[in-house]
Design a protein around this motif. Structure first.
Motif, PDB file in Angstrom:
ATOM      1  N   ASN A 281     -77.616  -0.845  81.354  1.00 38.13           N
ATOM      2  CA  ASN A 281     -77.905  -1.539  82.606  1.00 38.13           C
ATOM      3  C   ASN A 281     -76.587  -2.065  83.170  1.00 38.13           C
TER       4      ASN A 281
ATOM      5  N   THR B  64     -75.577  -5.492  85.031  1.00 37.63           N
ATOM      6  CA  THR B  64     -75.326  -6.769  84.349  1.00 37.63           C
ATOM      7  C   THR B  64     -73.840  -7.017  84.085  1.00 37.63           C
TER       8      THR B  64
ATOM      9  N   ASN C 256     -88.718   2.513  86.749  1.00 38.12           N
ATOM     10  CA  ASN C 256     -88.651   1.551  85.647  1.00 38.12           C
ATOM     11  C   ASN C 256     -90.080   1.318  85.190  1.00 38.12           C
TER      12      ASN C 256
ATOM     13  N   TYR D 259     -91.755  -0.181  82.973  1.00 39.36           N
ATOM     14  CA  TYR D 259     -92.370  -1.465  82.614  1.00 39.36           C
ATOM     15  C   TYR D 259     -92.845  -2.247  83.849  1.00 39.36           C
ATOM     16  N   LEU D 260     -92.365  -1.870  85.022  1.00 39.10           N
ATOM     17  CA  LEU D 260     -92.829  -2.547  86.237  1.00 39.10           C
ATOM     18  C   LEU D 260     -94.228  -2.090  86.645  1.00 39.10           C
TER      19      LEU D 260
ATOM     20  N   PHE E 117     -96.819  -2.164  84.596  1.00 40.18           N
ATOM     21  CA  PHE E 117     -97.828  -2.943  83.877  1.00 40.18           C
ATOM     22  C   PHE E 117     -97.942  -4.361  84.435  1.00 40.18           C
ATOM     23  N   THR E 118     -99.187  -4.825  84.519  1.00 43.48           N
ATOM     24  CA  THR E 118     -99.408  -6.168  85.063  1.00 43.48           C
ATOM     25  C   THR E 118    -100.208  -7.050  84.100  1.00 43.48           C
TER      26      THR E 118
ATOM     27  N   PHE F 106     -95.737  -4.086  77.291  1.00 38.26           N
ATOM     28  CA  PHE F 106     -94.305  -4.360  77.406  1.00 38.26           C
ATOM     29  C   PHE F 106     -93.563  -4.162  76.081  1.00 38.26           C
TER      30      PHE F 106
ATOM     31  N   SER G 201     -86.271  -4.604  91.868  1.00 36.02           N
ATOM     32  CA  SER G 201     -87.426  -4.485  90.961  1.00 36.02           C
ATOM     33  C   SER G 201     -88.703  -4.966  91.644  1.00 36.02           C
TER      34      SER G 201
ATOM     35  N   LEU H  97     -98.158  -9.125  89.836  1.00 35.89           N
ATOM     36  CA  LEU H  97     -96.857  -8.453  89.767  1.00 35.89           C
ATOM     37  C   LEU H  97     -95.762  -9.394  89.264  1.00 35.89           C
TER      38      LEU H  97
ATOM     39  N   LYS I 245     -95.877 -10.884  86.458  1.00 37.50           N
ATOM     40  CA  LYS I 245     -95.705 -10.656  85.010  1.00 37.50           C
ATOM     41  C   LYS I 245     -94.624  -9.618  84.709  1.00 37.50           C
ATOM     42  N   PRO I 246     -94.733  -8.397  85.305  1.00 35.04           N
ATOM     43  CA  PRO I 246     -93.677  -7.432  84.976  1.00 35.04           C
ATOM     44  C   PRO I 246     -92.292  -7.911  85.400  1.00 35.04           C
ATOM     45  N   LEU I 247     -92.237  -8.686  86.476  1.00 34.07           N
ATOM     46  CA  LEU I 247     -90.921  -9.157  86.923  1.00 34.07           C
ATOM     47  C   LEU I 247     -90.335 -10.164  85.934  1.00 34.07           C
TER      48      LEU I 247
ATOM     49  N   VAL J  84     -91.083 -10.290  82.697  1.00 35.15           N
ATOM     50  CA  VAL J  84     -90.701  -9.530  81.491  1.00 35.15           C
ATOM     51  C   VAL J  84     -89.391  -8.784  81.739  1.00 35.15           C
ATOM     52  N   GLU J  85     -89.292  -8.180  82.914  1.00 31.05           N
ATOM     53  CA  GLU J  85     -88.081  -7.437  83.262  1.00 31.05           C
ATOM     54  C   GLU J  85     -86.853  -8.370  83.241  1.00 31.05           C
TER      55      GLU J  85
ATOM     56  N   ASN K 113     -83.744  -8.018  80.818  1.00 29.65           N
ATOM     57  CA  ASN K 113     -82.448  -7.919  81.471  1.00 29.65           C
ATOM     58  C   ASN K 113     -81.477  -8.975  80.945  1.00 29.65           C
TER      59      ASN K 113
END
Lengths: 500, 236
Positions: A111, A114, A350, A352-353, A355-356, A399, B161, B181, B183-185, B187-188, B192
């Motif tokens: 990534n 960063t 991406n 993982y985005l 999943f909610t 996740f 994102s 939405l 939640k994924p943010l 976690v992301e 990160n």
């Protein structure tokens, strides 16, 4: 490093002592504080100046842990236990002050966003250089790096405005400000299109010519094989040297995995040859002041088995086209027609985005229960997950899945609402090993839902069979003739044999 | 997407701000915010409609110069949230028993809120991360200066994102529980943060260079700002 007190302590065995080499790893074992299992199990490695070592391995094989161990991050940030030796410039890593460590080894992680603090590339790199070397030498070092890595045109840009290849170039240049003898690249081809890939290959050649010792961890290794001095396979925490030819040797490949299955995994029922999606002369640009990103694009998905693959470089407009089809953006001109009988599901790059919810069970419930009864949703969900080889409990958090598992789980969830669904997949092969790509291609080819799939590298697009393949270039769609890339298939088959 | 991108740019310094000194860049938003906030701080003080309008015009001119018209519109969307909030509060307060406000008063109060928020937004347009870190360090807030730097650096990728998560959630959930939405943010962001920690470990934070405090161009912006801020003394 910590000595172990119990019987499971690994014994440091005889490895050649070569303190003149920039990086030497001797019988390295490593485990995290949350587990008693060793992730690395006696790794040995020696990298000389100007050598390029390519390390490949499946997800979970310990690649990331090895990388963290080579810089001390594993022990100092993750509080893991390391046994054995990592020598940088002949000095044990735990004896090095942080400044000395940074001058000996630098990592460019996957990534790359960063790596930057200041938004403007010049400010970030220049300030870093001054901090490392002082004003006079820092200024000279900054311009030297700018020239070597051809950054002149990027200096005034903000890091998040750069393309994938440019961003990687700027991040490698930032690492080189320290003038380290060892450079570690973690998945340097991640998110890159074909142009970005070439750019990274050139960068590696440059680093090599500077006499740097380079260690590369990469899934998409085929295009890097020619640059590598040696290739290692990391499997179950053990590093084993491979012969280049073992991964390159052409073989008779069975393409049966790519042949479309007749199995219907959906529950819906659409008539064949009904037009489901029509993109009619769509023009689009984000701002009035900008050039057109899409110029009169036409596209139709006309039967329920229709698969459309769109190949294009980053920034060519393929993700924008998906967002237009998804209804998130509106065309500047033209129109998009979707059959009222179908649903649309978008699976982002991406993964993982996507999943909610906190568990896979809830994912199936919230996605599917609008259309079907809850119990039926779960039944279908379990069946789909298992058929795609995802053997985790339904209570598991999405996740926590590996990237490959997450992609397959997302597709299971998306198709659980029935085959009356258009799947929009934005670069689904990103981050997957060759074997996982082959599995995913096979899976996508077997799903009876119409799909629009975007891809940014040629080696992958050939796996999607059969499909109507387009190339998007200069805002226009062209027919794209793709032949199956046997080199990639060979690598994938080989990876399967090697269990990676 | 476009809206989101423009919104993200509200928090990103403009290249054109480099031409001005730090003192001017801090003074302009501070002066404007303080002068427009006087009625809130001292209830007896009144600000004329003329002053509010002039301040607003001045801010719009600077914002368009720094950010360009398109991104200025993005800023207005951001400010629109505050207008909506203020308007809603006024309406609700009437229903809760407060006396109905004079429509002209509401319009002027809203304009003043817009001007205050726009002044604050100008801070982000004018000050780079390094300059804000410098100011925080001068205020002996070293820890917050580091946290701020890392947070602001990650803001653009978080916005990228966001749009991905939004489309996925909207289509998957069909508009229901769109708040999911988040939640994924989250976690992301957590995932990160590991990479951020590793990158900081390898590079450290760049030092805060001493910014240019004054520039020959400063009077061009500063003099009108002082005049606008003191206008109520002249007009009332």
């Amino acid at each position: 490093m910590n000595k172990m007190a119990d019987n499971t302590s690994p014994i440091i065995s005889g490895v050649r002592d070569d303190s003149t080499r920039p990086l030497v790893v001797k019988n390295l074992w490593f485990r995290y504080p949350t587990s008693s299992n060793w992730v690395l199990r006696g790794v040995n490695l020696s990298v000389g100046p100007g050598e390029v070592v390519l390390i490949v391995g499946a997800s979970g094989s310990g690649k990331t842990t090895l990388l963290r161990s080579l810089t001390g991050v594993g022990s100092w940030i993750y509080r893991g236990e390391a046994v054995g030796e990592v020598l940088l410039g002949g000095r044990r890593i735990e004896e090095l002050a942080i400044e000395d460590l940074r001058r000996l080894v630098q990592v460019v992680n996957q990534n790359v966003y960063t790596h930057f603090i200041e938004h403007v590339v010049k400010s970030d790199l220049y300030n870093t250089s001054i901090a490392i070397h002082g004003v006079d030498r820092g200024r000279k070092m900054f311009w030297k790096v700018v020239n070597i890595f051809k950054l002149e045109k990027l200096l005034k840009k903000k890091f998040f405005e750069l393309s994938g290849g440019q961003l990687r170039r700027a991040a490698i240049a930032k690492a080189m400000l320290w003038d380290p003898s060892v450079v570690i690249l973690d998945e340097p081809l991640m998110w890159l299109d074909d142009e970005g890939l070439e750019e990274v290959r050139e960068l590696i050649t440059t680093l090599k010519s500077m006499g740097k010792s380079i260690v590369i961890f990469e899934h998409r290794f085929v295009s890097l094989l020619k640059l590598a001095s040696s290739v290692y396979l990391l499997k179950s925490g053990v590093l084993k040297m491979m012969n280049h030819e073992q991964l390159r040797y052409p073989r008779d490949i069975s393409l049966k995995v790519l042949v479309k299955s007749d199995e219907d995994t959906g529950v819906g029922s659409l008539d064949s040859y009904v037009e489901l999606l029509g993109v009619r002369d769509v023009w689009f640009k984000y701002d009035r002041s900008e050039d057109w990103l899409l110029k009169g694009v036409n596209l139709t998905a006309s039967s329920r088995n229709s698969t459309i693959a769109i190949y294009g470089l980053n920034g060519s407009g393929k993700s924008t086209l998906l967002k237009l089809i998804a209804g998130y953006l509106s065309p500047s001109k033209g129109r998009i027609e979707r059959s009222s009988r179908i649903k649309t599901i978008y699976i982002p790059q991406n993964i993982y985005l996507f999943f909610t919810e906190e568990s896979l069970k809830r994912e199936f419930e919230v996605t599917c229960s609008k259309y079907l009864e809850r119990e039926i949703c779960l039944e279908i969900g379990v069946k789909k997950l298992r058929s795609l080889g995802v053997d985790v409990e339904l209570d598991a958090s999405p996740f926590n899945l590996s990237w490959g598992q997450a992609v397959r789980a997302a597709i299971s969830i998306a198709t659980s609402v029935g085959s009356d669904t258009i799947l929009l997949l934005d670069e689904p092969f990103t981050g997957l090993t060759y074997a996982d790509r082959l599995s995913l291609a096979s899976l996508l080819n077997s799903i009876n839902s119409p799909k629009v799939i975007t891809v940014s590298n040629r080696e992958t697009i050939s796996l999607i069979q059969p499909a109507k393949i387009y190339e998007i270039r200069s805002g226009l769609l062209f027919d794209f003739n793709s032949e199956v890339d046997l080199e990639v298939i060979t690598a994938a088959e080989k990876c399967r044999e090697l269990g990676m | 997407m476009s809206t989101l991108r423009d919104f993200a740019y509200v928090f990103i310094v403009s290249d054109k701000a480099e031409s001005f000194g730090l003192l001017t860049k801090v003074l302009i938003p501070v002066l404007l915010t303080l002068s427009l906030s006087l009625p809130y701080i001292f209830p007896g003080v009144k600000i004329s409609a003329v002053q509010t309008l002039v301040a607003l015009l001045y801010e719009v001119a600077i914002a368009v110069y720094l950010a360009g018209f398109r991104r200025f519109v993005g800023m207005l969307r951001f400010i629109g949230l505050f207008i909506l909030l203020g308007f809603t509060l006024n309406i609700v307060s009437v229903f809760m028993g407060a006396e109905p406000f004079d429509p002209i008063y509401i319009a002027l109060a809203t304009l003043r809120v817009v001007a205050v928020v726009l002044a604050i937004t100008l801070l982000f347009q004018m000050l780079s991360i390094s300059e804000i870190r410098y100011l925080l360090l001068k205020l002996k807030l070293k820890y917050y200066s580091e946290v701020f730097a890392v947070a602001m650096a990650q803001l653009p990728s978080t916005f990228i994102s966001f749009s991905e998560a939004y489309i996925a959630a909207k289509l998957k959930l069909g508009g229901r529980s769109i708040a999911s939405l988040i939640k994924p943010l989250v976690v992301e962001s957590i995932l990160n943060s590991r990479y951020v920690a590793e990158a900081l470990y390898m590079h450290g934070l760049p030092p805060v260079a001493r910014p240019r405090l004054l520039s020959p161009l400063d009077p061009v912006l500063l003099v009108p700002a002082v005049v606008v801020s003191l206008l109520h003394l002249m007009v009332t």
